[in-house]
Design a protein around this motif. Structure first.
Motif, PDB file in Angstrom:
ATOM      1  N   LEU A  46      28.949   7.715  33.888  1.00  0.00           N
ATOM      2  CA  LEU A  46      28.988   6.430  34.582  1.00  0.00           C
ATOM      3  C   LEU A  46      28.976   6.610  36.097  1.00  0.00           C
ATOM      4  O   LEU A  46      28.330   5.838  36.820  1.00  0.00           O
TER       5      LEU A  46
ATOM      6  N   ARG B  68      26.174   4.685  38.104  1.00  0.00           N
ATOM      7  CA  ARG B  68      26.553   3.526  38.915  1.00  0.00           C
ATOM      8  C   ARG B  68      27.164   3.869  40.258  1.00  0.00           C
ATOM      9  O   ARG B  68      27.234   3.022  41.153  1.00  0.00           O
TER      10      ARG B  68
ATOM     11  N   THR C 162      32.261   2.038  39.398  1.00  0.00           N
ATOM     12  CA  THR C 162      32.724   2.323  38.032  1.00  0.00           C
ATOM     13  C   THR C 162      34.229   2.097  37.956  1.00  0.00           C
ATOM     14  O   THR C 162      34.979   2.603  38.785  1.00  0.00           O
ATOM     15  N   SER C 163      34.670   1.334  36.964  1.00  0.00           N
ATOM     16  CA  SER C 163      36.103   1.065  36.769  1.00  0.00           C
ATOM     17  C   SER C 163      36.599   1.771  35.513  1.00  0.00           C
ATOM     18  O   SER C 163      35.807   2.224  34.672  1.00  0.00           O
TER      19      SER C 163
ATOM     20  N   ASP D 117      37.978   0.247  33.166  1.00  0.00           N
ATOM     21  CA  ASP D 117      37.540  -0.627  32.070  1.00  0.00           C
ATOM     22  C   ASP D 117      36.145  -0.230  31.585  1.00  0.00           C
ATOM     23  O   ASP D 117      35.866  -0.264  30.384  1.00  0.00           O
ATOM     24  N   ASP D 118      35.276   0.137  32.518  1.00  0.00           N
ATOM     25  CA  ASP D 118      33.921   0.573  32.142  1.00  0.00           C
ATOM     26  C   ASP D 118      33.982   1.840  31.297  1.00  0.00           C
ATOM     27  O   ASP D 118      33.259   1.976  30.306  1.00  0.00           O
ATOM     28  N   ILE D 119      34.835   2.771  31.714  1.00  0.00           N
ATOM     29  CA  ILE D 119      34.956   4.038  30.976  1.00  0.00           C
ATOM     30  C   ILE D 119      35.514   3.778  29.580  1.00  0.00           C
ATOM     31  O   ILE D 119      35.028   4.329  28.590  1.00  0.00           O
TER      32      ILE D 119
ATOM     33  N   ALA E 175      35.293   1.013  27.845  1.00  0.00           N
ATOM     34  CA  ALA E 175      34.272   0.332  27.044  1.00  0.00           C
ATOM     35  C   ALA E 175      33.222   1.305  26.533  1.00  0.00           C
ATOM     36  O   ALA E 175      32.765   1.196  25.390  1.00  0.00           O
ATOM     37  N   ARG E 176      32.860   2.289  27.346  1.00  0.00           N
ATOM     38  CA  ARG E 176      31.876   3.295  26.915  1.00  0.00           C
ATOM     39  C   ARG E 176      32.413   4.085  25.725  1.00  0.00           C
ATOM     40  O   ARG E 176      31.641   4.520  24.863  1.00  0.00           O
TER      41      ARG E 176
ATOM     42  N   LYS F 245      41.803   0.197  27.769  1.00  0.00           N
ATOM     43  CA  LYS F 245      42.133   0.848  29.045  1.00  0.00           C
ATOM     44  C   LYS F 245      43.456   1.598  28.979  1.00  0.00           C
ATOM     45  O   LYS F 245      43.543   2.737  29.480  1.00  0.00           O
TER      46      LYS F 245
ATOM     47  N   LYS G  53      41.653   7.067  38.310  1.00  0.00           N
ATOM     48  CA  LYS G  53      40.231   7.358  38.510  1.00  0.00           C
ATOM     49  C   LYS G  53      40.025   8.539  39.460  1.00  0.00           C
ATOM     50  O   LYS G  53      39.071   9.316  39.292  1.00  0.00           O
TER      51      LYS G  53
END
Length: 266
Positions: free
Chosen positions: A60, A64, A69-70, A72-74, A76-77, A82, A92
């Motif tokens: 990510l 991005r 990149t948050s 939350d993104d990680i 979700a992947r 979270k 992070k």
């Protein structure tokens, strides 16, 4: 003839007698089975999940950028929540530190392996270049190049730059030894090492996994260009002889570079 009520009573099985003794215990000498996996297995599972977190984060960051990149993104992947991430990483910043550290460690391990294999300096140098070029096309190596260490706290940044300096020193050593053994043109090892690492690092900026070339093809072509150049020349081309490759003098203590300027006004 028996009545229907009597027949109904006969069809009901008698209740089993209640046990008179204490509850049955496991056979002596045989421990009860544990529903938990052995500690070593749990540690391996945790490490595998932690690596999955880092790899998803590196991908990510590469796609991005670090700031975009948050957590939350990680999450979700990885199809997790979270809060689950906090079991494996603190924040992070730590994720980025671990990602770039992995990229550097992979490079250093590959360089050490090529050194341990022995052989001529030119052979070791070519192997190191191949290792470097291959790793910058992978998630952690690409993260090292695309994101860098500028976002890290000073202490972490200092440690990572120390590791980068170790890679630079290894390239310088191999270039100097290659010149000494006659397999490389006389040159300034420092500048040549910068050129090699800079050119190979840039692969991590533009390489796309879905592109036309495989990582091996990218490495081969880039290394061939670095080693062979782009000019067509004959074997006795005097313009590229060693005499025309001066080694710069060491800078003055003040760090300033004196430049001689020819006066055109007479």
């Amino acid at each position: 003839m028996p009545t229907a009520k009597a027949a109904s009573r006969r069809s009901i099985a008698p209740a089993a007698p209640k046990p008179s003794g204490p509850p049955t215990q496991p056979v002596s000498g045989q421990p009860a089975a544990s529903p938990w996996a052995p500690v070593s297995l749990r540690e391996r599972q945790r490490e595998a999940k932690r690596n999955a977190v880092l790899q998803a984060a590196a991908q990510l960051f590469n796609e991005r950028g670090f700031h975009a990149t948050s957590l939350d993104d990680i999450a979700a992947r990885l199809n997790v929540t979270k809060p689950t991430l906090y079991y494996y990483v603190k924040n992070k910043d730590e994720i980025l530190l671990q990602c770039v550290s992995k990229g550097l460690t992979m490079m250093l391990d590959g360089i050490d392996a090529s050194r341990a294999a022995g052989g001529k300096a030119i052979d070791q140098l070519m192997t190191c270049m191949q290792v470097y070029a291959r790793i910058v096309t992978q998630d952690f190596g690409m993260c090292l190049i695309r994101v860098g260490d500028e976002q890290l706290p000073p202490e972490s940044r200092k440690e990572l730059r120390r590791l980068k300096a170790a890679i630079d020193q290894e390239f310088r050593r191999l270039v100097a030894e290659g010149v000494e053994e006659g397999s490389l043109q006389p040159c300034d090892p420092k500048m040549t090492a910068f050129v090699i690492a800079g050119a190979l690092s840039w692969i991590g900026r533009w390489y796309q996994p879905v592109g036309e070339y495989s990582p091996e093809q990218v490495a081969q072509q880039c290394i061939a260009t670095l080693c062979g150049g782009v000019l067509r020349r004959s074997a006795d081309d005097i313009s590229l002889k060693a005499a025309t490759v001066p080694v710069p003098k060491r800078r003055a203590a003040s760090g300033k570079v004196k430049t001689a300027v020819r006066s055109r006004g007479g």
